[in-house]
Design an enzyme around this catalytic site. Sequence first.
Site, PDB file in Angstrom:
ATOM      1  N   LEU A  14       0.825  -1.217   0.000  1.00 24.67           N
ATOM      2  CA  LEU A  14       0.000   0.000   0.000  1.00 24.67           C
ATOM      3  C   LEU A  14       0.852   1.258   0.000  1.00 24.67           C
ATOM      4  O   LEU A  14       0.338   2.349  -0.210  1.00 24.67           O
ATOM      5  CB  LEU A  14      -0.917   0.014   1.225  1.00 24.67           C
ATOM      6  N   HIS A 171       3.050 -15.432  -3.507  1.00 32.43           N
ATOM      7  CA  HIS A 171       3.008 -15.236  -4.961  1.00 32.43           C
ATOM      8  C   HIS A 171       3.662 -16.364  -5.768  1.00 32.43           C
ATOM      9  O   HIS A 171       4.686 -16.170  -6.423  1.00 32.43           O
ATOM     10  CB  HIS A 171       3.596 -13.875  -5.366  1.00 32.43           C
ATOM     11  N   ASP A 242      -0.378  -9.007  -4.524  1.00 26.37           N
ATOM     12  CA  ASP A 242       0.965  -8.436  -4.652  1.00 26.37           C
ATOM     13  C   ASP A 242       0.930  -7.156  -5.492  1.00 26.37           C
ATOM     14  O   ASP A 242       1.895  -6.826  -6.174  1.00 26.37           O
ATOM     15  CB  ASP A 242       1.964  -9.435  -5.246  1.00 26.37           C
TER      16      ASP A 242
END
Length: 341
Positions: A14, A171, A242
Amino acid sequence: MITLQNPLDMHIHLREGEILKSVLNFSAKYFSGVLAMPNLKIPLDDTNSILKYKKEIENTAKELNCGNFMPIMSIYLSESLNKNELIKAKKEGIKILKLYPKGATTGSENGISEILNQKICDIFEIAQDLGFILSIHGESNGFSLEREFEFGEIFREIAINFPRLKIIMEHLSDRRSIDLLKYDNIFATITLHHITMSLDDVLGSGLNPHYFCKPILKTKKDRDALLNLALSGDEKISFGSDSAPHLESNKLKQNGAAGIFSAPILLPKLCEIFEKHKKLENLQKFISDNARKIYDLQNIPNKTITLIKESFKVQDFIVIGDDRIIPLLAGKSLSWRIKDL
Ligand code: DOR
Ligand code: ZN
């Protein structure tokens, strides 16, 4: 039309300050909770900084009128992390410990170079006893297409030596990693980009820095195997975007920053894919139910998100001062859109 209950994004960057203000609404409006990564410019390896960052996220979400939203925080495993700090973090409700191999990716300069040495194994032991979940960016420093596969050995060692420690392979990008899910304490997150794109998108027809990320996109076989795993609703898999915004100037200069900014398209694009493969019935598991169980998430704020099959044009860019951030699929049209709340 499809209705999703309490979407969760279990891996997101973020950022902070102005970028946070410009990207948070894409997640906080449509997701009940997100797992915020700790690789800020100054890595978040102590409880006070994490709580300060959490406040910044919460206040920004309020300013942006995002409704119910819960940032889930993680602590950065740096060489200076110790038992007392872990105990303090746990008391404050932080239960995700994020491990970056030193130098593996953006913001990993303070990560770990010798992962299986005694000091770090002691931290794993403490983390296991305290009930932390160990979230790992699993890449070696070898040849770029082999990095995730080579890291498999380390996943195996940790899983066997710390059987009560939940480990998340973040991921997934390489189909050979899927085999590691046979260990009871290994789980994984999967991104949108690793199930929809391959290395060809990065360099198959001119170099596209906006599709450059770590771990790097791999072969079409890898993409398809991971896509099938996500579509299956497998209970060991959570969605983690991600999404990783970088200023356009940093993408184009500075050796090309790694990271794909996918936040603006996540739910519509996932609907499109799950529908195309006739697996819409599994999307709820992938987007929320599995994560709730794996991370034992209680008190998730309630959010019901409805998507309808209507065309949605992805914005071309987001302005940040005199720079921009380019989202994944900028300017393209998707066949699903989020119904206005
Ligand atoms: O592509 C990536 N970008 N991979 C990561 O692991 C970090 C992320 C970022 O922070 O930009
Ligand atoms: Zn990440």
